[in-house]
Design an enzyme around this catalytic site. Structure first.
Site, PDB file in Angstrom:
ATOM      1  N   PHE A  78      10.294 -11.584   1.184  1.00 50.62           N
ATOM      2  CA  PHE A  78       9.844 -10.208   1.070  1.00 50.62           C
ATOM      3  C   PHE A  78       8.834 -10.064  -0.072  1.00 50.62           C
ATOM      4  CE2 PHE A  78      13.647 -10.145   3.616  1.00 50.62           C
ATOM      5  CZ  PHE A  78      13.271  -9.320   4.670  1.00 50.62           C
ATOM      6  N   SER A  79       9.036  -9.147  -1.012  1.00 46.47           N
ATOM      7  CA  SER A  79       7.981  -8.864  -1.993  1.00 46.47           C
ATOM      8  C   SER A  79       7.727  -9.990  -2.986  1.00 46.47           C
ATOM      9  CB  SER A  79       8.281  -7.575  -2.749  1.00 46.47           C
ATOM     10  OG  SER A  79       7.999  -6.456  -1.928  1.00 46.47           O
ATOM     11  N   ALA A  80       8.595 -10.984  -3.039  1.00 40.10           N
ATOM     12  CA  ALA A  80       8.269 -12.149  -3.860  1.00 40.10           C
ATOM     13  C   ALA A  80       7.021 -12.844  -3.333  1.00 40.10           C
ATOM     14  CB  ALA A  80       9.446 -13.119  -3.902  1.00 40.10           C
ATOM     15  N   LYS A  82       4.270 -11.405  -2.957  1.00 37.51           N
ATOM     16  CA  LYS A  82       3.142 -10.885  -3.738  1.00 37.51           C
ATOM     17  C   LYS A  82       2.778 -11.805  -4.904  1.00 37.51           C
ATOM     18  CE  LYS A  82       4.043  -5.959  -2.838  1.00 37.51           C
ATOM     19  NZ  LYS A  82       5.294  -6.068  -2.042  1.00 37.51           N
ATOM     20  N   TYR A 166       3.551   1.445  -7.027  1.00 41.76           N
ATOM     21  CA  TYR A 166       3.800   0.184  -6.334  1.00 41.76           C
ATOM     22  C   TYR A 166       3.241   0.195  -4.914  1.00 41.76           C
ATOM     23  CZ  TYR A 166       6.611  -3.772  -4.593  1.00 41.76           C
ATOM     24  OH  TYR A 166       7.041  -4.956  -4.049  1.00 41.76           O
TER      25      TYR A 166
END
Length: 421
Positions: A78-80, A82, A166
């Site tokens: 998921f957002s890791a 980024k 965010y």
């Protein structure tokens, strides 16, 4: 440092891999997160001074609890994701292809539309571009990365320009549009060429690993049955479109729950903010370079000067999308919102998977698993802080008495047939 640790020596029951004994309490804490097959599986990797000292995994990679997690199991983080996409941009900046303080439109001309001509790369990478709200009209286009890049280029910024908000999904397409303008390549290719290849690992992909790859994506074990909420499909788009919708407006799109169920259609897209599939080892190795002056495992990823710029200053400005939490975003990474709890920087993903660098201690951490919205949610998001403290304590012990590196237990980056022969 001493000799290399033996595979599997001294590990808790059900845990495979290798770890320096100084990290025994951290490994036990990690293992306790997966007490039963219904809680899935995961992996933990730790680097110290650019060298691997922990590489362990446990549990199950499928919903039925029949397929054991192994050395080449990856999870959608998921957002890791980024943090990896941001590191791609830093690789390009390191070669002089991008200037952080130059306008994005200097490289990506179409981005200059609708009043965005002076938004800089630095602003964009600090979640201050005023483009955090996801267009709810995107629908199925959410799985078409080129179309989403075009949407980002054409969109006007909101009144949040210059304020931290965010960019939960839009961040990835903003970076991929910039990278494509500079290199001509998409982020799926750049993840492999700019990160996986220099680090010598197969364990890092944007989206579903291709057939034949050593890395295999674990199944998300929850939620697979999401009860319908009366009126949700009618009201959700209206709420998401409101300027005050915060994180909901940054994440909502029609079919958002369906794409993470079954065979996970989300993995067949390029979403550089959300759908990387990575092993803990690969994620830790990337952050090891950031924690060690740009190099890890004998391979240089970034120059020491570029890595120095990534640390940034602590910024306690409240994030408008994250309920006021001060995430201190700087050039694509964030700090802990609670000062003093976990030093350094990195990126956490939904469910708790994350990569993290603590440059002052030379520590890098990669933690991945296949739970999402389960009863363990709060434990996954916040509970890992206890394991992180044990990792820091283990690192201090290892430095005091000397430590053993662990062997490279996963598949390396595949060489072309000519090179391999």
């Amino acid at each position: 440092m001493g000799h290399t640790a033996e595979h599997g020596t001294g590990l808790p029951r059900g845990v495979r891999g290798a770890a320096d004994p100084a990290f025994g309490w951290a490994v036990r804490s990690f293992a306790a997160m997966f007490p039963h097959r219904r809680f899935g599986g995961g992996a933990l990797s730790v680097y110290l001074d650019g060298e691997p000292v922990v590489d362990v995994w446990t549990g199950w990679s499928d919903r039925a609890g029949r397929q054991r997690w192994d050395a080449d199991t990856g999870a959608m983080v998921f957002s890791a994701t980024k943090g990896v996409a941001s590191t791609v941009i830093h690789r390009l900046a390191d070669r002089g292809l991008i200037d952080y303080d130059a306008p994005v439109a200097e490289y990506w001309r179409d981005f200059g539309q609708n009043g965005k001509a002076d938004i800089t790369v630095r602003e964009m990478m600090s979640h201050r571009a005023g483009l955090s709200n996801l267009s709810v009209g995107a629908g199925a286009e959410i799985l078409d990365h080129v179309r989403m890049e075009e949407r980002m280029a054409a969109a006007p910024h909101t009144e949040l320009r210059g304020k931290p908000s965010y960019h939960a999904l839009t961040y990835g397409w903003l970076l991929s549009g910039l990278a494509r303008a500079v290199t001509g390549s998409g982020m799926r290719e750049l993840f492999r060429a700019e990160i996986a290849a220099p680090l010598g690992t197969d364990g890092l992909h944007l989206g579903r690993p291709p057939a034949g790859a050593a890395t295999r994506a674990a199944q998300i074990i929850g939620p697979q049955r999401i009860p319908g909420v009366p009126g949700f499909d009618r009201l959700a788009p209206r709420v998401a479109a409101h300027p005050a919708s915060a994180i909901f407006g940054a994440m909502y799109f029609p079919s958002m729950t369906r794409v993470i169920r079954g065979d996970t259609p989300l993995l067949d897209a390029e979403i550089p903010s959300a759908n990387a599939v990575t092993t803990a080892r690969a994620l830790a190795r990337m952050y090891a370079a950031l924690a060690n002056g740009g190099a890890a495992g004998g391979q240089r990823l970034l120059s020491a000067e570029t890595v120095r710029r990534l640390r940034g200053r602590r910024d306690l400005s409240p994030d408008r999308a994250l309920l006021g939490l001060p995430m201190a975003f700087h050039l694509g990474y964030h700090a802990s919102p609670v000062p003093g709890v976990l030093p350094g920087y990195g990126h956490v993903g939904l469910g708790g998977s994350h990569g993290w660098a603590i440059p002052d201690a030379g520590i890098a951490i990669g933690f991945v698993h296949n739970r999402l919205l389960t009863p363990f949610l709060l434990g996954d998001q916040a509970g890992f802080l206890g394991t992180a403290q044990l990792i820091r304590r283990g690192a201090a012990t290892a430095r005091a008495r000397g430590y053993r590196t662990v062997p490279d237990l996963g598949a390396g980056f595949p060489l072309p047939a000519a090179a391999a022969g």
